[in-house]
Every structure is written in structure tokens, then in C-alpha cells.
Motif scaffolding. Sequence first.
Motif: not given
Length: 136
Positions: A55-71, A93-98
Motif C-alpha cells: 500500500q505504501a509503495a503504490r501510494a509513493a509511486t502514484a505520488a511520483g516517487g516511482g523510481g529511485m535516483p541512480p545507485l 545514492l546520487r540525489l538530483p542535487n548532486g
Amino acid sequence: MQASPEIREAALQALRDQLAGNLDAALQAMSQEPGFLSIGTAPAEWFSGFAAFEQAARAATAAGGGGMPPLENVEVEAYQEGTVGWGSERGTLRLPNGVALSIRGTFVVHQEGGRWKAVQTHTSVGIPDDQIMNMK
């Protein structure tokens, strides 16, 4: 106890699915049996039972948290004894802000329907002790 290339590969595939945002495939790597537990990095990420995690994973995906930044620099070790296995994963884990975060996890798996499926996972972000002790 012996090293398990099969569990290592199953863990790497689950990680690839998670990073790609392929939620259905990632969920297939998890047991739906009673006793499943997944602990994430956030204080509220404590999921007892597969249904709560899904349930939490599907909610996160629906909110735009599907994939993760590069590992990057991923290391996975896995072992087994009979129908039970365990292992560890770590990487950067490399965040979008570097910003680069040291992320690591452990897992316990068992054989279910001819596949290795996670019955327990735990993920954390490595923070140096001196930074934790000086938090306000």
C-alpha cells in the motif's frame, strides 16, 4: 553457511527493478507470507506485513516517487543455509542535487514457489556518528 550467487543475483534484480520504478516486478521479490517486515530510512517506514508495504509503495509511486535516483558502487553479498538466505547491499545514492548518500541494507529471504523472496528488509543511510551526536 555458504555464499549464494543465486540469492545475490535475485537481490540485484530486485534492486534493478526498484531503481527503474518497476513496482510490480519489485513486489514479486517479496513474500506475502505472515511475518514479512520491511524497515526503511524514514521514521514512519516500518511495514509489518506485505499488504502494508505494498500500500505504501503504490501510494509513493502514484505520488511520483516511482523510481529511485541512480545507485553507484553497488555491492551485494548473499549467503544461504538450506531454504533460508540473507545478505547485505550497499552503494552510493546520487540525489538530483548532486548530494551523495551512503545507503545500505540487509535482507532475509526464503524459498517460496521456487524463488527466493524477501521476508525481511532493512535500509539505512550511513551518517557519521559525530554528525548524529551534534544534531539539534
